[in-house]
Write a protein that holds these residues in place. Structure first.
Motif, PDB file in Angstrom:
ATOM      1  N   VAL A   1       0.817  -1.210   0.000  1.00 21.38           N
ATOM      2  CA  VAL A   1       0.000   0.000   0.000  1.00 21.38           C
ATOM      3  C   VAL A   1       0.854   1.265   0.000  1.00 21.38           C
ATOM      4  O   VAL A   1       0.735   2.108  -0.890  1.00 21.38           O
ATOM      5  N   ALA A   2       1.728   1.412   1.001  1.00 19.05           N
ATOM      6  CA  ALA A   2       2.456   2.674   1.152  1.00 19.05           C
ATOM      7  C   ALA A   2       3.362   2.967  -0.042  1.00 19.05           C
ATOM      8  O   ALA A   2       3.361   4.086  -0.574  1.00 19.05           O
ATOM      9  N   ILE A   3       4.129   1.986  -0.484  1.00 16.33           N
ATOM     10  CA  ILE A   3       5.054   2.216  -1.598  1.00 16.33           C
ATOM     11  C   ILE A   3       4.299   2.461  -2.902  1.00 16.33           C
ATOM     12  O   ILE A   3       4.594   3.437  -3.614  1.00 16.33           O
TER      13      ILE A   3
ATOM     14  N   PRO B   1     -13.880   5.877   8.107  1.00 14.78           N
ATOM     15  CA  PRO B   1     -12.985   6.919   7.575  1.00 14.78           C
ATOM     16  C   PRO B   1     -11.946   7.383   8.595  1.00 14.78           C
ATOM     17  O   PRO B   1     -10.769   7.568   8.251  1.00 14.78           O
ATOM     18  N   ALA B   2     -12.371   7.562   9.853  1.00  8.44           N
ATOM     19  CA  ALA B   2     -11.414   7.995  10.882  1.00  8.44           C
ATOM     20  C   ALA B   2     -10.348   6.927  11.123  1.00  8.44           C
ATOM     21  O   ALA B   2      -9.168   7.244  11.311  1.00  8.44           O
ATOM     22  N   ALA B   3     -10.754   5.659  11.111  1.00  7.56           N
ATOM     23  CA  ALA B   3      -9.788   4.576  11.314  1.00  7.56           C
ATOM     24  C   ALA B   3      -8.808   4.495  10.154  1.00  7.56           C
ATOM     25  O   ALA B   3      -7.621   4.226  10.352  1.00  7.56           O
ATOM     26  N   ARG B   4      -9.280   4.736   8.939  1.00  4.16           N
ATOM     27  CA  ARG B   4      -8.376   4.737   7.788  1.00  4.16           C
ATOM     28  C   ARG B   4      -7.335   5.850   7.919  1.00  4.16           C
ATOM     29  O   ARG B   4      -6.160   5.652   7.609  1.00  4.16           O
ATOM     30  N   ARG B   5      -7.776   7.029   8.364  1.00  3.14           N
ATOM     31  CA  ARG B   5      -6.826   8.138   8.532  1.00  3.14           C
ATOM     32  C   ARG B   5      -5.785   7.812   9.605  1.00  3.14           C
ATOM     33  O   ARG B   5      -4.595   8.095   9.432  1.00  3.14           O
ATOM     34  N   ARG B   6      -6.240   7.230  10.721  1.00  6.64           N
ATOM     35  CA  ARG B   6      -5.284   6.882  11.785  1.00  6.64           C
ATOM     36  C   ARG B   6      -4.272   5.851  11.300  1.00  6.64           C
ATOM     37  O   ARG B   6      -3.080   5.952  11.601  1.00  6.64           O
ATOM     38  N   LEU B   7      -4.759   4.866  10.558  1.00  7.38           N
ATOM     39  CA  LEU B   7      -3.864   3.838  10.051  1.00  7.38           C
ATOM     40  C   LEU B   7      -2.853   4.431   9.075  1.00  7.38           C
ATOM     41  O   LEU B   7      -1.671   4.074   9.084  1.00  7.38           O
ATOM     42  N   GLN B   8      -3.311   5.361   8.248  1.00  6.74           N
ATOM     43  CA  GLN B   8      -2.398   6.017   7.319  1.00  6.74           C
ATOM     44  C   GLN B   8      -1.302   6.754   8.077  1.00  6.74           C
ATOM     45  O   GLN B   8      -0.120   6.684   7.714  1.00  6.74           O
ATOM     46  N   GLU B   9      -1.667   7.437   9.149  1.00 10.37           N
ATOM     47  CA  GLU B   9      -0.667   8.134   9.950  1.00 10.37           C
ATOM     48  C   GLU B   9       0.311   7.151  10.592  1.00 10.37           C
ATOM     49  O   GLU B   9       1.531   7.398  10.605  1.00 10.37           O
TER      50      GLU B   9
ATOM     51  N   GLU C   1      -5.152   5.144  -4.639  1.00  8.38           N
ATOM     52  CA  GLU C   1      -5.816   6.299  -4.062  1.00  8.38           C
ATOM     53  C   GLU C   1      -5.384   6.469  -2.609  1.00  8.38           C
ATOM     54  O   GLU C   1      -5.032   5.512  -1.929  1.00  8.38           O
ATOM     55  N   ASP C   2      -5.460   7.708  -2.130  1.00 11.50           N
ATOM     56  CA  ASP C   2      -4.984   8.000  -0.781  1.00 11.50           C
ATOM     57  C   ASP C   2      -5.726   7.233   0.302  1.00 11.50           C
ATOM     58  O   ASP C   2      -5.151   6.878   1.319  1.00 11.50           O
ATOM     59  N   ASP C   3      -7.046   7.001   0.112  1.00 11.15           N
ATOM     60  CA  ASP C   3      -7.819   6.390   1.190  1.00 11.15           C
ATOM     61  C   ASP C   3      -8.037   4.897   0.988  1.00 11.15           C
ATOM     62  O   ASP C   3      -8.825   4.287   1.691  1.00 11.15           O
ATOM     63  N   SER C   4      -7.348   4.308   0.021  1.00 12.41           N
ATOM     64  CA  SER C   4      -7.532   2.882  -0.240  1.00 12.41           C
ATOM     65  C   SER C   4      -6.563   2.057   0.603  1.00 12.41           C
ATOM     66  O   SER C   4      -5.364   2.351   0.670  1.00 12.41           O
ATOM     67  N   TRP C   5      -7.101   1.005   1.229  1.00 12.95           N
ATOM     68  CA  TRP C   5      -6.240   0.084   1.965  1.00 12.95           C
ATOM     69  C   TRP C   5      -6.272  -1.302   1.365  1.00 12.95           C
ATOM     70  O   TRP C   5      -5.786  -2.262   1.956  1.00 12.95           O
TER      71      TRP C   5
ATOM     72  N   GLY D   1      -6.150  -7.812   3.732  1.00 17.60           N
ATOM     73  CA  GLY D   1      -7.317  -8.670   3.591  1.00 17.60           C
ATOM     74  C   GLY D   1      -8.644  -7.930   3.685  1.00 17.60           C
ATOM     75  O   GLY D   1      -8.698  -6.704   3.835  1.00 17.60           O
ATOM     76  N   PRO D   2      -9.741  -8.681   3.619  1.00 16.03           N
ATOM     77  CA  PRO D   2     -11.075  -8.076   3.560  1.00 16.03           C
ATOM     78  C   PRO D   2     -11.478  -7.301   4.800  1.00 16.03           C
ATOM     79  O   PRO D   2     -12.385  -6.470   4.736  1.00 16.03           O
ATOM     80  N   GLN D   3     -10.817  -7.527   5.929  1.00 17.55           N
ATOM     81  CA  GLN D   3     -11.173  -6.754   7.119  1.00 17.55           C
ATOM     82  C   GLN D   3     -10.915  -5.265   6.927  1.00 17.55           C
ATOM     83  O   GLN D   3     -11.513  -4.433   7.617  1.00 17.55           O
ATOM     84  N   PHE D   4     -10.063  -4.905   5.988  1.00 18.18           N
ATOM     85  CA  PHE D   4      -9.776  -3.489   5.757  1.00 18.18           C
ATOM     86  C   PHE D   4     -10.959  -2.762   5.114  1.00 18.18           C
ATOM     87  O   PHE D   4     -11.008  -1.536   5.143  1.00 18.18           O
ATOM     88  N   HIS D   5     -11.913  -3.516   4.557  1.00 23.05           N
ATOM     89  CA  HIS D   5     -13.158  -2.897   4.094  1.00 23.05           C
ATOM     90  C   HIS D   5     -13.911  -2.278   5.275  1.00 23.05           C
ATOM     91  O   HIS D   5     -14.699  -1.346   5.088  1.00 23.05           O
ATOM     92  N   ARG D   6     -13.716  -2.823   6.463  1.00 20.19           N
ATOM     93  CA  ARG D   6     -14.533  -2.460   7.621  1.00 20.19           C
ATOM     94  C   ARG D   6     -13.989  -1.254   8.391  1.00 20.19           C
ATOM     95  O   ARG D   6     -14.547  -0.883   9.418  1.00 20.19           O
TER      96      ARG D   6
END
Length: 218
Positions: A106-108, A179-187, A116-120, A171-176
């Motif tokens: 994802v990061a690289i 938005p706030a959790a995605r931002r925290r994970l990105q940080e 996309e920025d918000d895709s995991w 894996g599929p758990q990242f669908h769940r």
């Protein structure tokens, strides 16, 4: 289940009750986000609010995916409390392996403009050989960690092509993730992958500012 939701479903006729329960079961148990076109209770805003209220009874919430699909996930406040419970947190070996998968899948690719920025979720698998090079875990422990992460839905094993052994992606758990959790994970991923970068310094400064504000408000 009928007893749990009775207060929320009492005002609906039998057909609507069945639609609401069907939508609830779908978003809770599907591996992938559920297209709202398949469920009236996800298409209609009023019914969708009731599905959200049903989920809230167990600390869950609706998560939108690609505008017209839905899945469930833990509310942010509930996830924060669960993270304090050691029994709910994967062992450090699994967290380290998952971090490697996120960095390389994802990061690289994101830094290269391929995601996309918000895709995991990612079509760029991390090869097993790369994981072996980047971790100090013995091969047996690495394989065991990957196996447990797969069972938990945190990574998936894929092939990149007919002649390619492929590797691992989130894996599929990242669908769940909300938005706030995605931002925290990105940080967190930025802090792990580039702790000395200007972006990491900005994240730490922003967090210190929030902590000061919270301390002053208390």
């Amino acid at each position: 289940m009928s007893e749990l939701f009775e207060g929320l479903l009492r005002g609906y006729d039998e057909r609507r009750r069945a639609e609401l329960v069907a939508a609830y079961m779908a978003v809770e148990h599907a591996a992938e986000p559920v297209p709202e076109v398949r469920f009236p209770a996800l298409r209609e805003p009023a019914l969708r609010r009731t599905v959200g209220e049903m989920l809230a009874l167990s600390g869950r919430t609706l998560v939108r995916s690609e505008q017209t699909s839905w899945i469930s996930g833990y509310r942010d406040d509930v996830a924060a409390e669960l993270a304090k419970d050691g029994d709910c947190v994967p062992p450090v070996q699994e967290r380290a392996v998952l971090a490697l998968v996120l960095i390389h899948s994802v990061a690289i690719p994101r830094a290269a403009g391929l995601l996309e920025d918000d895709s995991w979720l990612s079509p760029y698998p991390t090869p097993v050989d790369e994981l072996r090079r980047r971790t100090q875990l013995p091969v047996g422990e690495l394989d065991a960690a990957l196996r447990r992460l797969r069972l938990a839905g945190l990574v998936s094993q894929v092939k990149a092509g007919a002649d390619d052994s492929g590797g691992f992606v989130p894996g599929p758990q990242f669908h769940r993730l909300t938005p706030a959790a995605r931002r925290r994970l990105q940080e967190e991923l930025i802090l792990a992958a580039g702790p000395d970068s200007p972006l990491a310094a900005a994240i730490r400064a922003r967090r210190r500012g929030r902590e000061r504000e919270q301390g002053e408000s208390e």
